[in-house]
Design an enzyme around this catalytic site. Structure first.
Site, PDB file in Angstrom:
ATOM      1  N   GLY A 179       0.648  -0.814   0.446  1.00  0.00           N
ATOM      2  CA  GLY A 179       0.267  -0.436  -0.159  1.00  0.00           C
ATOM      3  C   GLY A 179       0.357   1.145   0.078  1.00  0.00           C
ATOM      4  O   GLY A 179       2.090   0.919  -0.091  1.00  0.00           O
ATOM      5  N   CYS A 203       5.197  -6.172   2.036  1.00  0.00           N
ATOM      6  CA  CYS A 203       5.740  -4.658   1.468  1.00  0.00           C
ATOM      7  C   CYS A 203       4.862  -4.004   2.669  1.00  0.00           C
ATOM      8  O   CYS A 203       5.599  -4.460   3.689  1.00  0.00           O
ATOM      9  CB  CYS A 203       5.338  -3.745  -0.112  1.00  0.00           C
ATOM     10  SG  CYS A 203       6.050  -2.225  -0.518  1.00  0.00           S
ATOM     11  N   TYR A 204       3.657  -2.886   2.177  1.00  0.00           N
ATOM     12  CA  TYR A 204       3.343  -2.204   3.921  1.00  0.00           C
ATOM     13  C   TYR A 204       2.959  -3.101   4.546  1.00  0.00           C
ATOM     14  O   TYR A 204       2.952  -3.226   5.534  1.00  0.00           O
ATOM     15  CB  TYR A 204       2.549  -1.084   3.207  1.00  0.00           C
ATOM     16  CG  TYR A 204       1.730  -0.596   3.809  1.00  0.00           C
ATOM     17  CD1 TYR A 204       2.114   0.471   4.861  1.00  0.00           C
ATOM     18  CD2 TYR A 204       0.336  -1.413   4.825  1.00  0.00           C
ATOM     19  CE1 TYR A 204       1.646   0.681   5.578  1.00  0.00           C
ATOM     20  CE2 TYR A 204       0.071  -0.461   5.382  1.00  0.00           C
ATOM     21  CZ  TYR A 204       0.218   0.695   6.262  1.00  0.00           C
ATOM     22  OH  TYR A 204      -0.305   0.946   7.117  1.00  0.00           O
ATOM     23  N   HIS A 238       7.279  -7.670  -3.798  1.00  0.00           N
ATOM     24  CA  HIS A 238       6.257  -8.058  -4.784  1.00  0.00           C
ATOM     25  C   HIS A 238       6.448  -9.480  -5.605  1.00  0.00           C
ATOM     26  O   HIS A 238       6.793  -9.142  -6.336  1.00  0.00           O
ATOM     27  CB  HIS A 238       6.247  -6.884  -5.597  1.00  0.00           C
ATOM     28  CG  HIS A 238       5.615  -5.967  -4.692  1.00  0.00           C
ATOM     29  ND1 HIS A 238       4.226  -5.517  -4.250  1.00  0.00           N
ATOM     30  CD2 HIS A 238       6.400  -4.102  -4.167  1.00  0.00           C
ATOM     31  CE1 HIS A 238       4.359  -4.442  -3.071  1.00  0.00           C
ATOM     32  NE2 HIS A 238       5.845  -3.362  -3.775  1.00  0.00           N
ATOM     33  N   GLU A 279       4.008 -10.925  -6.605  1.00  0.00           N
ATOM     34  CA  GLU A 279       2.933 -11.018  -6.402  1.00  0.00           C
ATOM     35  C   GLU A 279       3.588 -10.450  -8.942  1.00  0.00           C
ATOM     36  O   GLU A 279       2.470 -10.696  -9.510  1.00  0.00           O
ATOM     37  CB  GLU A 279       2.227 -10.234  -6.609  1.00  0.00           C
ATOM     38  CG  GLU A 279       2.349  -8.586  -6.716  1.00  0.00           C
ATOM     39  CD  GLU A 279       2.426  -8.224  -5.404  1.00  0.00           C
ATOM     40  OE1 GLU A 279       3.815  -8.642  -4.301  1.00  0.00           O
ATOM     41  OE2 GLU A 279       2.421  -7.061  -4.987  1.00  0.00           O
ATOM     42  N   ASP A 297     -14.654  -9.521 -24.159  1.00  0.00           N
ATOM     43  CA  ASP A 297     -15.053  -9.346 -23.072  1.00  0.00           C
ATOM     44  C   ASP A 297     -16.699  -9.092 -22.538  1.00  0.00           C
ATOM     45  O   ASP A 297     -17.414  -9.897 -21.150  1.00  0.00           O
ATOM     46  CB  ASP A 297     -14.631  -8.007 -22.779  1.00  0.00           C
ATOM     47  CG  ASP A 297     -13.300  -8.215 -22.582  1.00  0.00           C
ATOM     48  OD1 ASP A 297     -12.561  -8.544 -22.997  1.00  0.00           O
ATOM     49  OD2 ASP A 297     -12.344  -7.010 -22.263  1.00  0.00           O
ATOM     50  N   LYS A 321      -7.100 -10.530 -18.605  1.00  0.00           N
ATOM     51  CA  LYS A 321      -8.049 -11.191 -20.222  1.00  0.00           C
ATOM     52  C   LYS A 321      -8.024 -12.539 -20.434  1.00  0.00           C
ATOM     53  O   LYS A 321      -8.948 -13.333 -20.996  1.00  0.00           O
ATOM     54  CB  LYS A 321      -7.002 -10.436 -21.190  1.00  0.00           C
ATOM     55  CG  LYS A 321      -7.453 -10.304 -22.414  1.00  0.00           C
ATOM     56  CD  LYS A 321      -8.182  -9.680 -23.345  1.00  0.00           C
ATOM     57  CE  LYS A 321      -9.366  -9.506 -24.427  1.00  0.00           C
ATOM     58  NZ  LYS A 321      -9.978  -8.527 -24.463  1.00  0.00           N
TER      59      LYS A 321
END
Ligand code: XMP
Length: 515
Positions: free
Chosen positions: A56, A83-84, A171, A173, A229, A371
């Site tokens: 964050g 992280c945060y 991070h 991710e 979509d 996607k």
């Protein structure tokens, strides 16, 4: 929802919360993003196998910065702080965080100092990790120890395995953290011991249930473009509420060859949807008469589209929701961490130009997906491969590919050119290797010769690009024989064209569309 093990992602306002959730889904485990304000009691009721604190933008040193309910640490559920999330965990458990004033961005290589860490068991020593932080932990709580460092960060990974608390300053991710997905997998499967039994089929069941709950017995309107979509959104909503969904398909006269027919056939006949078809070709073309400037064309197309859409919508009777195929990357973040995820996310409106006083609620069942996940969902819902894997096609359609004035004749010519080009690419088995293939008609005529006759006809360009996300693109090295076949067929079969070019510009400096 509790049939599956799950991981709860507490959102502290991170840009990447959804990416964390996605990495968990990739492990075959359901994950849900919740505001960091969730109470320990609610967490206990949700009974997740594990909890991830997201990163964050805040500093734990700032008074009033976001903090989770302290009782969450007593639930006996493993927690991974990113992280945060790491900093807030350390601070709340008795460690300390310092604001160095120095920001650290970018790649570092990880030095694993405790090889017995389950969290890091599949992370290679020296592999790249991605950092983005200002504050840093400078003392860890009792019971914790350091498992990895970098030259600039002595607390790159820390843990108290006894209590199930783990934290990383980087991070995992993002793709730049090379073994980050493995780290998340180890947390989810080995530490939390979540069962990997979640898949797109489960997503369908959960989404169907959520849509039914949100919509009740009211009615939903969906603008169907025939793109992936909106098609996937429509079929998913239809699965949930059947005829309470009304789809509107606007033919702007700038569609590809046979596109309107195939949309009507697939959704109206095959899926038996309540589909309203508006052929507004004349309206679009008369509004575009004499206009060649790209932005002016776009504005006109957008305006006529919105006018048509609302006119059609009025015919649909009592509507409460507008459905859109908004995906996660379309969601523009403007979140304040205090608001939690859903309250502050602004949506990018696919319909284009929604009025301020929109009287419908938005229904966006794909807004947590990326996607490729939407494509997997489309397959799960039984949409044909041609639709699921089709190349992106812009909303204003061939209007932005007819360079210069857009007329019915030029559109017909371009439709034929486009159809031949795509057909040759498919025949050569190259369609799925290409991000997007397109043809443009230039506002230029050139001299040619056909039989014994001199011709003076239009020039078209063919373009095919590879790309990850359309932000950058490279021109596709199309085999000469495919180009040769396409060009020869175009000149022979399309009456208005006598010259074919292949576009070898990358983006940047060019864009994908010519406009
Ligand atoms: P450019 O031309 O900017 O295009 O490199 C990037 C990607 O966006 C698509 N595109 C659009 N898609 N509505 C859309 O839904 C539009 O108005 C629009 N304009 C461009 C383009 O085809 C490419 O994939």
């Amino acid at each position: 929802m509790k049939e599956h093990d799950s991981i709860l992602v507490l959102d502290f306002g991170a840009q990447y919360s959804q990416l964390i959730a996605r990495r968990v889904r990739e492990c075959g485990v359901y994950s849900q993003i919740v505001p960091y304000t969730i109470s320990a009691e609610e967490v206990r009721k949700a009974a997740p196998s594990g909890i991830i604190f997201s990163g964050g933008p805040s500093s734990v040193r700032t008074p009033g910065s976001p903090r989770p309910d302290a009782a969450i640490f007593s639930l006996g559920i493993p927690i991974l702080g990113i992280c945060y999330g790491l900093q807030v965990m350390c601070e709340m458990l008795g460690g300390h965080v310092t604001s160095s004033g120095r920001k650290e961005y970018g790649l570092q290589s990880i030095d694993i100092v405790d090889r017995s860490s389950i969290l890091l068991k599949d992370v290679s020593d020296g592999s790249s990790i991605w950092m983005s932080h200002g504050d840093a932990v400078d003392s860890i709580p009792q019971g914790f120890h350091v498992t990895a460092v970098t030259p600039t960060c002595p607390y790159t990974a820390v843990e108290d395995a006894e209590r199930g608390f783990y934290g990383v300053q980087f991070h995992p991710e993002v793709v730049h953290s090379v073994d980050g997905d493995k780290l998340i997998r180890s947390f989810v499967l080995d530490i939390c011991k979540a069962k990997a039994d979640w898949n797109m089929g489960s997503f369908v069941d959960e989404a169907v249930e959520a849509i039914r709950k949100q919509v009740g017995d009211r009615r939903v309107l969906c603008g169907l473009s025939g793109g992936v979509d909106s098609s996937v959104a429509a079929v998913l909503i239809h699965r949930a509420i059947g005829d309470q969904l009304v789809c509107v398909f606007v033919n702007n006269g700038m569609l590809r060859k046979n596109e309107a027919e195939s949309v009507l056939d697939l959704f109206g006949k095959h899926f038996s949807m309540n589909l309203q078809y508006a052929d507004s070709t004349d309206e679009f073309l008369s509004a575009l008469k004499g206009v060649a400037e790209p932005e002016a064309k776009r504005k006109i197309i957008g305006k006529v589209f919105v006018d048509t859409f609302y006119r059609e919508a009025r015919k649909c009777g009592d509507i409460s929701f507008l459905a859109q195929g908004t995906l996660y990357p379309d969601v523009i973040e403007s979140r304040s961490p205090s608001g939690g995820p859903s309250s502050t996310i602004k949506s990018h409106h696919n319909v284009g130009g929604l009025p301020e006083d929109l009287k419908w609620e938005l229904l966006e069942p794909l807004k947590e997906l990326f996607k490729d996940e939407v494509r997997a969902l489309g397959k799960e819902l039984g949409l044909p491969d041609e639709l699921v894997y089709r190349h992106p096609f812009p909303g204003p359609g061939l209007g932005v590919r007819c360079i210069g004035e857009v007329t019915k004749e030029r559109l017909d010519t371009l439709r034929d050119v486009d159809a031949i080009f795509i057909e040759e690419i498919r025949k050569a088995g190259l369609y799925d290797r290409i991000w997007q293939a397109l043809a443009d008609l230039l506002p230029v005529k050139s001299v040619g010769v056909q039989g014994d006759e001199r011709t003076y006809r239009e020039v078209c360009t063919l373009r095919a690009v590879t790309s990850e996300d359309a932000m950058t693109a490279d021109w596709y090295r199309m085999p000469y024989d495919v180009l040769q076949k396409a060009a020869s067929r175009i000149c022979n079969e399309v009456a208005g064209v006598n010259r074919v070019l292949y576009d070898i510009s990358s983006k940047p400096p060019a864009t994908i569309e010519w406009e």
